[in-house]
Design an enzyme around this catalytic site. Structure first.
Site, short mmCIF file in Angstrom:
data_model
loop_
_atom_site.label_atom_id
_atom_site.label_comp_id
_atom_site.label_asym_id
_atom_site.label_seq_id
_atom_site.Cartn_x
_atom_site.Cartn_y
_atom_site.Cartn_z
N THR A 1 1.96 0.59 2.12
CA THR A 1 0.95 0.80 1.09
C THR A 1 0.37 2.21 1.23
OG1 THR A 1 -0.93 0.05 2.43
CG2 THR A 1 0.32 -1.65 1.27
N HIS B 1 -2.49 3.08 1.97
CA HIS B 1 -3.60 3.09 2.93
C HIS B 1 -3.46 4.24 3.94
CE1 HIS B 1 -6.93 1.30 5.11
NE2 HIS B 1 -6.22 1.34 6.22
N ALA C 1 -8.97 5.23 13.34
CA ALA C 1 -9.05 6.66 13.04
C ALA C 1 -10.14 6.98 12.01
CB ALA C 1 -7.69 7.17 12.56
#
Length: 156
Positions: free
Chosen positions: A87, A89, A57
């Site tokens: 996390t 991220h 993405a």
């Protein structure tokens, strides 16, 4: 009052690209299938449909910018899937993909749709890739089909 509204129709000559982030391909492959099916069901010619594959993405906005600059397309449908992990991220990737798509789109006058899923679980992604919550790839494609018709009406 005059109402200007796009219709769900293609004339078969529109050149459209689907940009797909391959990461989470079990989900994104279904989004591409939904987008392609929607394109064909509304009168699109499969020969005028390109699939541009990028790693994930985060890379979609870069490919989108390049595709917009090429002048080859009448509309572009972006699909991908970012699924929350343990996390932060997820937060960075989903935000940057969304901002990047919006930013690239603002300087060009062709329809672009954002069908990038941002879900908390794999189950939510599956639901949005063709099960009980529909197929968001198909919805992203119908958005650009309607916008193509709307743009044509506004140019008259």
């Amino acid at each position: 009052m005059n109402i200007i509204e796009g219709q769900m129709r293609l004339n078969g000559n529109e050149k459209v690209a689907i940009i797909n982030g391959r990461f989470n391909h079990i989900i994104t492959d279904r989004l591409v299938e939904g987008a392609q099916d929607s394109f064909k069901r509304h009168g699109g010619n499969d020969e005028n449909l390109d699939l541009i594959l990028v790693p994930g993405a985060f890379e979609i906005p870069f490919a989108l910018q390049k595709a917009l600059e090429s002048g080859k397309y009448d509309a572009i449908c972006c699909v991908g899937a970012v699924i929350r992990g343990s996390t932060p991220h997820f937060d960075y990737i989903s935000a940057e993909a969304t901002k990047g798509i919006a930013s690239a789109t603002m300087n060009h006058s062709i329809p672009v749709s954002n069908g990038v899923l941002t879900t908390n679980t794999i189950e939510q992604a599956i639901e949005r890739a063709g099960s009980k919550a529909g197929n968001k790839g198909a919805e992203a494609m119908t958005t650009i089909i309607e916008m193509l018709d709307l743009y044509a009406q506004m140019d008259k």
